[in-house]
Design an enzyme around this catalytic site. Structure first.
Site, PDB file in Angstrom:
ATOM      1  N   HIS A 113       5.556   6.250  -1.004  1.00  0.00           N
ATOM      2  CA  HIS A 113       6.275   5.006  -1.299  1.00  0.00           C
ATOM      3  C   HIS A 113       5.441   3.794  -0.895  1.00  0.00           C
ATOM      4  O   HIS A 113       4.520   3.905  -0.075  1.00  0.00           O
ATOM      5  CB  HIS A 113       7.614   4.978  -0.550  1.00  0.00           C
ATOM      6  CG  HIS A 113       7.450   4.903   0.933  1.00  0.00           C
ATOM      7  ND1 HIS A 113       7.169   6.015   1.703  1.00  0.00           N
ATOM      8  CD2 HIS A 113       7.478   3.851   1.786  1.00  0.00           C
ATOM      9  CE1 HIS A 113       7.045   5.641   2.960  1.00  0.00           C
ATOM     10  NE2 HIS A 113       7.220   4.340   3.047  1.00  0.00           N
ATOM     11  N   HIS A 115       0.853  -1.198   0.000  1.00  0.00           N
ATOM     12  CA  HIS A 115       0.000   0.000   0.000  1.00  0.00           C
ATOM     13  C   HIS A 115       0.879   1.235   0.000  1.00  0.00           C
ATOM     14  O   HIS A 115       2.084   1.153   0.259  1.00  0.00           O
ATOM     15  CB  HIS A 115      -0.866   0.025   1.272  1.00  0.00           C
ATOM     16  CG  HIS A 115      -0.040   0.276   2.499  1.00  0.00           C
ATOM     17  ND1 HIS A 115       0.713  -0.713   3.101  1.00  0.00           N
ATOM     18  CD2 HIS A 115       0.198   1.411   3.204  1.00  0.00           C
ATOM     19  CE1 HIS A 115       1.362  -0.197   4.118  1.00  0.00           C
ATOM     20  NE2 HIS A 115       1.075   1.098   4.219  1.00  0.00           N
TER      21      HIS A 115
HETATM   22  P1  ATP Z   1       4.818  -3.104  11.390  1.00  0.00           P
HETATM   23  O1  ATP Z   1       5.040  -1.805  12.107  1.00  0.00           O
HETATM   24  O2  ATP Z   1       3.881  -3.996  12.156  1.00  0.00           O
HETATM   25  O3  ATP Z   1       6.055  -3.768  10.945  1.00  0.00           O
HETATM   26  P2  ATP Z   1       3.604  -1.411   9.439  1.00  0.00           P
HETATM   27  O4  ATP Z   1       4.649  -0.368   9.691  1.00  0.00           O
HETATM   28  O5  ATP Z   1       3.178  -1.605   8.017  1.00  0.00           O
HETATM   29  O6  ATP Z   1       4.035  -2.812  10.017  1.00  0.00           O
HETATM   30  P3  ATP Z   1       1.991   0.219  11.069  1.00  0.00           P
HETATM   31  O7  ATP Z   1       3.163   0.591  11.943  1.00  0.00           O
HETATM   32  O8  ATP Z   1       0.680   0.009  11.746  1.00  0.00           O
HETATM   33  O9  ATP Z   1       2.278  -1.086  10.256  1.00  0.00           O
HETATM   34  O10 ATP Z   1       1.866   1.364   9.990  1.00  0.00           O
HETATM   35  C1  ATP Z   1       0.801   1.458   9.053  1.00  0.00           C
HETATM   36  C2  ATP Z   1       1.259   2.406   7.945  1.00  0.00           C
HETATM   37  O11 ATP Z   1       1.547   3.691   8.500  1.00  0.00           O
HETATM   38  C3  ATP Z   1       2.553   1.960   7.269  1.00  0.00           C
HETATM   39  O12 ATP Z   1       2.504   2.432   5.927  1.00  0.00           O
HETATM   40  C4  ATP Z   1       3.630   2.701   8.007  1.00  0.00           C
HETATM   41  O13 ATP Z   1       4.765   2.933   7.189  1.00  0.00           O
HETATM   42  C5  ATP Z   1       2.922   4.023   8.304  1.00  0.00           C
HETATM   43  N1  ATP Z   1       3.434   4.597   9.559  1.00  0.00           N
HETATM   44  C6  ATP Z   1       3.590   3.980  10.745  1.00  0.00           C
HETATM   45  N2  ATP Z   1       4.046   4.831  11.688  1.00  0.00           N
HETATM   46  C7  ATP Z   1       4.193   6.022  11.080  1.00  0.00           C
HETATM   47  C8  ATP Z   1       4.613   7.312  11.503  1.00  0.00           C
HETATM   48  N3  ATP Z   1       4.985   7.562  12.753  1.00  0.00           N
HETATM   49  N4  ATP Z   1       4.638   8.323  10.596  1.00  0.00           N
HETATM   50  C9  ATP Z   1       4.250   8.103   9.316  1.00  0.00           C
HETATM   51  N5  ATP Z   1       3.824   6.920   8.841  1.00  0.00           N
HETATM   52  C10 ATP Z   1       3.790   5.884   9.701  1.00  0.00           C
END
Ligand code: ATP
Ligand code: MG
Length: 182
Positions: free
Chosen positions: A125, A43
């Site tokens: 990205h 995504h």
């Molecule tokens: P995981 O953290 O479980 O390895 P993930 O990063 O895909 O997997 P989430 O941390 O829930 O899952 O994040 C969901 C989406 O939001 C992802 O696209 C992640 O890159 C983005 N994301 C997470 N934290 C932040 C942040 N602090 N700022 C911007 N984008 C974020």
């Protein structure tokens, strides 16, 4: 107190493109380069909201439902590695204005509703590998994929039994341009 949920606005990849990306990824990266993101999880995040209440989620969903932003296509022709967060990503050398405007709008509404937004510039990205903290060789180029985006959604992220899964809670269409008169 009702539970907070971990939410974000994002665009999904159509299933055929998910399959093309994971096939190419398997051929292009060493098995120890990082953890491949599951096909269904590929995504592009537009705005991260964090762990928020139902009430805040409903305010932001209502705002999103009223957005009139144009549909667009973009080339996925860029590839990079961020060693610190350990992410290998697929992106675009020229992100469309419609994408940047939509993300900026969602991020500003999120900030106004108390969702902390990163001060780093938005870099659209698709994460391909996670845990990629060691130096690695990127393939010289990417296939020339086109991503056509006709809608965006509000997603919930849940970590359960060692896996992150996303669920689309709502999605909203982007506005298609009317066919040009011949
Ligand atoms: P995981 O953290 O479980 O390895 P993930 O990063 O895909 O997997 P989430 O941390 O829930 O899952 O994040 C969901 C989406 O939001 C992802 O696209 C992640 O890159 C983005 N994301 C997470 N934290 C932040 C942040 N602090 N700022 C911007 N984008 C974020
Ligand atoms: Mg994360």
């Amino acid at each position: 107190m009702p539970e907070a949920r971990r939410l974000f606005f994002a665009m999904a990849l159509p299933k055929p493109l998910q399959q093309q990306v994971i096939t190419w990824r398997a051929e292009s990266f060493a098995a120890d380069a990082g953890r491949p993101v599951a096909a269904a999880n590929l995504h592009m995040t537009l705005a991260f909201l964090g762990e928020i209440s139902e009430q805040k989620a409903s305010v932001l969903a209502d705002i999103a439902s009223r957005i009139q932003s144009p549909a667009f296509s973009m080339q996925l022709d860029d590839l990079g590695h961020w060693p610190r967060p350990g992410v290998v990503w697929l992106g675009s050398r020229r992100a469309p204005t419609a994408l940047l405007q939509l993300a900026s709008l969602l991020r500003s509404h999120a900030a106004r509703n108390g969702c902390h937004q990163s001060t780093l510039p938005f870099h659209p990205h698709i994460s391909l590998l996670r845990g990629a903290t060691q130096p690695l060789a990127l393939p010289a180029s990417t296939p020339q994929w086109t991503l056509t985006v006709a809608d965006f959604g509000l997603y919930e992220s849940r970590f359960h039994q060692g896996r992150t899964r996303y669920q689309c809670l709502h999605s909203w269409p982007l506005v298609s341009s009317p066919p040009s008169p011949c």
